[in-house]
Design a protein around this motif. Sequence first.
Motif, short mmCIF file in Angstrom:
data_model
loop_
_atom_site.label_atom_id
_atom_site.label_comp_id
_atom_site.label_asym_id
_atom_site.label_seq_id
_atom_site.Cartn_x
_atom_site.Cartn_y
_atom_site.Cartn_z
N ASN A 81 0.81 -1.21 0.00
CA ASN A 81 0.00 0.00 0.00
C ASN A 81 0.85 1.27 0.00
O ASN A 81 0.39 2.33 0.42
N THR A 83 2.53 4.67 -0.97
CA THR A 83 2.02 5.80 -1.73
C THR A 83 2.69 5.83 -3.10
O THR A 83 3.90 5.65 -3.23
N GLU A 84 1.89 6.09 -4.13
CA GLU A 84 2.41 6.10 -5.49
C GLU A 84 3.22 7.37 -5.76
O GLU A 84 2.92 8.45 -5.25
N LYS A 236 -2.56 10.13 -10.78
CA LYS A 236 -2.92 8.75 -10.43
C LYS A 236 -4.12 8.82 -9.50
O LYS A 236 -4.19 9.68 -8.62
N ASP A 237 -5.06 7.90 -9.70
CA ASP A 237 -6.31 7.96 -8.94
C ASP A 237 -6.07 7.99 -7.43
O ASP A 237 -6.79 8.67 -6.69
N SER A 238 -5.07 7.24 -6.97
CA SER A 238 -4.83 7.17 -5.52
C SER A 238 -4.36 8.49 -4.94
O SER A 238 -4.39 8.68 -3.72
N LEU A 239 -3.92 9.40 -5.80
CA LEU A 239 -3.39 10.69 -5.34
C LEU A 239 -4.42 11.81 -5.41
O LEU A 239 -4.11 12.95 -5.06
N LYS A 241 -7.34 13.73 -3.91
CA LYS A 241 -7.83 13.88 -2.54
C LYS A 241 -8.96 14.91 -2.46
O LYS A 241 -9.03 15.84 -3.27
#
Length: 277
Positions: A81, A83-84, A236-239, A241
């Motif tokens: 997991n 962070t990218e 990136k989608d995970s970034l 917020k």
Amino acid sequence: MASFDGCTDPRLKQVMQSLTRHLHAFIRDVRLTEKEWEAGIGFLTAAGHITDDKRQEFVLLSDVFGASMQTIAVNNEAQGNATEATVFGPFFVEDAPRIPIGGDIAGGATGQPCWIEGTVTDLAGHPVPNARIEVWEADEDGFYDVQYTDARVAGRAYLYSDAEGKYAFWGLTPTPYPIPHDGPVGQLLASVGRSPVRASHLHFMVTAPSLRTLVTHIFVEGDPQLAIGDSVFGVKDSLIKRFEPQAPGTPTPDGRDLDSVGWARTRFDIVLAPADA
């Protein structure tokens, strides 16, 4: 290819022979004309002339071709997991001021105040104390401090996580802005009908002993530019917020008086991979 056979550095030999092979294949593929070759040399020369200690046109060139993101992809393989990572960008500079936890990186830069908080942990969820967190961003007009001529230092600073891995600071709510497009890279984008605009973002670089250095951004959920596209392919989608808007007069986490203006807040929890991952 054979001209590099005598190279005693195996990695350098591999890189140079592969570069030669692909470069010659490109020339044959497009049947590059001598006039086009001259234009390419002129383009690179112009990029060199405009580059200085505050502007790196070759980084911009790498960014808009997606080469920066591809390099990041092959050097930062997914680890649990963690962070990218994303692009470094051309506007990081050394010697940013240090701020305490809860300090303000704005330094007079214009924009909506924003409270950013989170934790730094390793893959096992253990807090990472004393992680160095460098942050930098553009003002609401879309300019970094180094793009001004008055030697201002604004919109950048560094701080350290506390004993529990927590950090927090005041910054500015990011807004979309164009990468510098008054030079050869901008002319290239205009020639091919591409926008120079980047999605709204805030830069981070996080370092800690025995852990992989993380270079990344966070992006603003709901930013219309996300649907249009980021000019350097950094999203990136995970970034992405959520930046929660706060009405004027809403109590702030540290008691700062913002009775007359609205502000925002967001959370970004950072997970670092091992240095040897």
